[in-house]
Design a protein around this motif. Structure first.
Motif, PDB file in Angstrom:
ATOM      1  N   PRO A   1      -6.999   1.746  -5.776  1.00  0.00           N
ATOM      2  CA  PRO A   1      -7.554   0.580  -5.076  1.00  0.00           C
ATOM      3  C   PRO A   1      -8.825   0.032  -5.715  1.00  0.00           C
ATOM      4  O   PRO A   1      -9.034  -1.178  -5.722  1.00  0.00           O
TER       5      PRO A   1
ATOM      6  N   THR B   1       0.847  -1.193   0.000  1.00  0.00           N
ATOM      7  CA  THR B   1       0.000   0.000   0.000  1.00  0.00           C
ATOM      8  C   THR B   1       0.879   1.238   0.000  1.00  0.00           C
ATOM      9  O   THR B   1       1.764   1.374   0.845  1.00  0.00           O
TER      10      THR B   1
ATOM     11  N   VAL C   1      -2.415   0.887  -4.700  1.00  0.00           N
ATOM     12  CA  VAL C   1      -1.804  -0.437  -4.672  1.00  0.00           C
ATOM     13  C   VAL C   1      -0.542  -0.402  -5.533  1.00  0.00           C
ATOM     14  O   VAL C   1      -0.589   0.018  -6.694  1.00  0.00           O
TER      15      VAL C   1
END
Length: 199
Positions: free
Chosen positions: A151, A28, A138
């Motif tokens: 995401p 992340t 991501v």
């Protein structure tokens, strides 16, 4: 495989991995923007990292000073960082390799950043390798390079990539087994053009 069907989100290919063994790393995005020779905000950001975070460092155009090396790499490992991408150089590549820290950078520099408190920002929109990166994106990285996905798009992109990889693996298995393959779309296209040219 994602590069076969998607054009957006790829970090510039000049940002290369320092890897002992290839593999895919996912995390992340935590973003940091630090100016010139200052890394005050970087040190603060490292202390905030959670396991699985991928540190994305915007050097704001500086390509002289290395913000990540053996010491900061050790801190990243202790925090459980998935990896780090630097839009600039790193230092101490041998130490980074020994740490087994997944790291991508624009090469190496002997000259490091220092704590001067000249500004910077954390978890703001940044640009890394000419690619916009938002906090929480991501990040997927391997020996080929780095891609950044919003995401809400990541699952669909990964599912499509896995489907294409499975189809490719099946194709290769059939070729190796000596199966006669039907004409490809490219072959049909060229042959149709040749026929049309002869008319």
């Amino acid at each position: 495989m994602v590069g076969h069907f998607r054009d957006r989100g790829f970090v510039h290919r000049a940002i290369q991995p320092i890897l002992r063994k290839p593999g895919t790393v996912v995390g992340t995005a935590v973003t940091v923007a630090i100016p010139s020779d200052d890394s005050t905000m970087l040190h603060y950001a490292i202390k905030q990292l959670r396991p699985g975070d991928f540190l994305m460092i915007d050097r704001l155009g500086d390509d002289r000073h290395a913000p990540i090396g053996g010491g900061t790499g050790q801190m990243l490992k202790l925090r459980g960082a998935a990896g780090v991408v630097i839009d600039g150089p790193c230092t101490d590549p041998d130490e980074i390799l020994e740490l087994d820290l997944p790291c991508w950078s624009r090469g190496f520099s002997h000259i490091t950043t220092r704590v001067y408190n000249r500004g910077g920002a954390m978890n703001v929109p940044v640009s890394v390798g000419n690619t916009p990166v938002m906090p929480g994106d991501v990040v997927i990285a391997d020996a080929t390079g780095v891609i950044v996905l919003p995401p809400d798009e990541a699952d669909a992109v990964c599912d499509h990539a896995l489907m294409r990889q499975a189809r490719y693996n099946d194709f290769i298995a059939k070729v190796r087994a000596g199966e006669v393959m039907p004409p490809s779309a490219a072959q049909n296209f060229v042959e149709d053009e040749l026929k049309n040219a002869q008319i």
